[in-house]
Design an enzyme around this catalytic site. Structure first.
Site, short mmCIF file in Angstrom:
data_model
loop_
_atom_site.label_atom_id
_atom_site.label_comp_id
_atom_site.label_asym_id
_atom_site.label_seq_id
_atom_site.Cartn_x
_atom_site.Cartn_y
_atom_site.Cartn_z
N ASN A 31 0.91 -1.17 -0.08
CA ASN A 31 0.10 0.14 0.05
C ASN A 31 0.72 1.28 0.15
O ASN A 31 1.80 1.36 0.69
CB ASN A 31 -0.82 -0.01 1.32
CG ASN A 31 -1.81 -1.19 1.24
OD1 ASN A 31 -2.24 -1.70 0.36
ND2 ASN A 31 -1.84 -1.57 2.59
N GLY A 49 -4.45 2.88 1.34
CA GLY A 49 -4.66 1.96 2.60
C GLY A 49 -3.34 1.80 3.37
O GLY A 49 -3.47 1.15 4.23
N HIS A 63 6.46 -1.06 3.55
CA HIS A 63 6.27 -2.50 4.20
C HIS A 63 5.45 -3.17 2.91
O HIS A 63 4.44 -2.85 2.10
CB HIS A 63 5.72 -2.60 5.26
CG HIS A 63 4.42 -1.96 5.63
ND1 HIS A 63 4.12 -0.44 5.57
CD2 HIS A 63 3.16 -2.52 5.65
CE1 HIS A 63 2.68 -0.30 5.63
NE2 HIS A 63 2.31 -1.44 5.86
#
Length: 116
Positions: A89, A95, A102
């Site tokens: 994301n 999001g 990550h």
């Protein structure tokens, strides 16, 4: 977010606990504390990069290394036999809830489409 206040930096530096599956000099993989699948692992760079969208062209080798870590962890967990999903994301509308690049490695069940 300053790297000192980043929860993923704290994990990477050993200042916060995590169930670590893999680590090397550049990357870390650990179980997500709020899993959305039977297997939910986060793969992060040790260095603080805000998001995939904020990564510079010079960080392409690091991003490739994260792909290697995702592949290795998926194989170690046996996910490569049945399949898995990898999600990165970027930004609020994408999001992203933690401002540290990550990747989510999700598996252990059939994934649905569309995802969100």
């Amino acid at each position: 977010m300053v790297a000192d206040a980043c929860p993923f930096c704290a994990i990477a530096e050993g200042r916060a606990p995590a169930r670590i599956l893999y680590e090397d000099g550049q990357a870390l993989a650990f179980y997500d504390i709020h899993p959305v699948a039977p297997v939910h692992v986060l793969v992060i760079p040790r260095s603080h990069i805000v998001s995939l969208a904020a990564a510079s062209p010079e960080e392409a080798a690091l991003i490739a290394d994260l792909v290697r870590v995702v592949h290795r962890v998926a194989a170690d967990l046996g996910l490569n036999r049945r399949g898995y999903r990898v999600v990165a994301n970027a930004g609020r509308e994408g999001g992203q809830t933690v401002a540290h690049m990550h990747w989510h490695l999700l598996g252990g069940r059939a994934m649905r489409w569309p995802p969100g």
